[in-house]
Design a protein around this motif. Structure first.
Motif, short mmCIF file in Angstrom:
data_model
loop_
_atom_site.label_atom_id
_atom_site.label_comp_id
_atom_site.label_asym_id
_atom_site.label_seq_id
_atom_site.Cartn_x
_atom_site.Cartn_y
_atom_site.Cartn_z
N TYR A 94 -2.41 -4.09 -3.18
CA TYR A 94 -1.94 -3.55 -4.45
C TYR A 94 -1.07 -4.57 -5.19
O TYR A 94 -0.23 -4.22 -6.00
N VAL A 136 -2.72 7.00 6.83
CA VAL A 136 -4.12 7.16 7.25
C VAL A 136 -4.61 5.92 7.96
O VAL A 136 -5.28 5.99 9.00
N LYS A 170 1.43 7.15 1.81
CA LYS A 170 0.47 8.16 2.25
C LYS A 170 -0.84 7.53 2.68
O LYS A 170 -1.47 7.93 3.66
N GLU A 171 -1.28 6.54 1.92
CA GLU A 171 -2.51 5.82 2.28
C GLU A 171 -2.29 5.01 3.55
O GLU A 171 -3.18 4.92 4.41
N THR A 184 0.83 -1.20 0.00
CA THR A 184 0.00 0.00 0.00
C THR A 184 0.87 1.25 0.00
O THR A 184 1.83 1.34 0.77
#
Length: 342
Positions: free
Chosen positions: A325, A97, A93-94, A90
């Motif tokens: 991903y 979170v 930045k994601e 992943t």
């Protein structure tokens, strides 16, 4: 034709202890997968069930005979492992979170109904720890360490995993983030609920105790790299294994890199054993500190016991789930020319 490679097994200068409840959560964990891990495909869940991830908790905490105290630890062993498997590709930045939300849930917020089910497992574990008497300062401790597992470990690995061409870190850099990404900083905190005693903050934070925890992480990182080598050696883009790092940095053969990795591993094991037998004066908490490091050592030998003797399918061909991903073609083919020998 590939040259045959002898991959050594890890041994320790302290005994391995077997858990009296080693397989206690085999059935429960299947329900956890079916109810809270539905963000993983049906094929992914099928792959997870024979890995016996809940047994890692019992094998690594072998003095605990309480189902109630061990249940949230078993939950965590599964969710920390599958978090890494699923979010390991992943974008950073994601991931940040996600890390913030994980911290909030571990600290006390309940997940919303529409949020990913792994958060429900984290909330359930937190409530069980509190019900079993773990103090809030310990909840904060494990929550911070889980956050650092994500941000200082998984996130630091992502640039290497996403690089178009295989790029190796230097050994010092690799060990600096691998000690977080292996997940043993938060997992080492499970010593406290397993033995039903939360180590006081000033003892826990002492540099010697923190060095023992760091050695736990480094030892299990090398353990894991040896065990996963059979799978990872056939992945074209894989670079995050101490064998690959040593081979690249020092221009070694695979066998020479295995020998050097084991030398590093054994030096860390000797250091942990030495520190355990030469702890500083903790006054009235001396026995508690000694017992804590004793259980850190049992984590190390217990994890090796799980790798070699639990019957897990985790390191077989097509045993991992596909990352968020990732893609199906990321699976490795295990060559017949590689074998494990003591």
């Amino acid at each position: 034709m590939r040259e045959e490679l002898i991959v050594p097994k890890c041994h320790y200068p302290w005994p391995t202890v077997n858990s009296p409840i080693a397989n206690a959560f085999d059935d429960e964990e299947k329900d956890w997968y079916d109810n809270d891990y539905t963000f993983i495909s049906e094929e992914g869940i099928r792959r997870c069930k024979p890995q016996f991830l809940s047994r890692v908790a019992t094998y690594m905490n072998p003095t605990c005979d309480s189902i109630e105290r061990m249940r949230p630890c078993a939950r965590m062993m599964i969710y920390i492992t599958l978090f890494d498997d699923y979010f390991g590709m992943t974008p950073a930045k994601e991931l940040e979170v996600i890390a913030d939300r994980v911290y909030e849930v571990m600290m006390g917020e309940d997940p919303r109904e529409d949020e990913i089910g792994i958060l429900r497992q984290m909330a359930a574990a937190r409530k069980e720890w509190l019900a079993n008497g773990m103090p809030q300062f310990w909840i904060e401790r494990i929550s911070i360490n889980f956050y650092e597992f994500i941000m200082y470990g998984i996130a630091e690995e992502i640039p290497f995993k996403q690089a178009e061409n295989r790029t190796y870190p230097l050994l010092a850099h690799y060990l600096s983030f691998r000690r977080y990404s292996i997940g043993m900083m938060p997992y080492g905190d499970l010593t406290d609920p397993a033995i039903n005693y939360a180590l006081p903050v000033h003892v826990y934070n002492h540099p010697i105790m923190q060095r023992c925890r760091e050695l736990l992480c480094l030892l299990i990182a090398v353990q894991n790299d040896f065990v996963s080598l059979k799978k990872e050696i056939e992945i074209d883009h894989e670079c995050l294994n101490i064998i690959f790092v040593l081979r690249n940095q020092y221009k070694l053969s695979y066998q020479e890199a295995c020998t050097e990795a084991m030398r590093i591993h054994n030096a860390h094991a000797q250091e942990l054993d030495h520190l355990h037998n030469n702890l500083p004066d903790f006054g009235e908490f001396q026995e508690a500190a000694y017992d804590h490091v004793y259980h850190i050592k049992l984590h190390v030998s217990g994890c090796a016991n799980w790798y070699y003797n639990s019957g897990t399918s985790r390191y077989e061909h097509k045993a991992f789930i596909i990352p968020q991903y990732g893609k199906e073609g990321d699976d490795a083919i295990i060559p017949h020319s590689i074998f494990v020998k003591e």
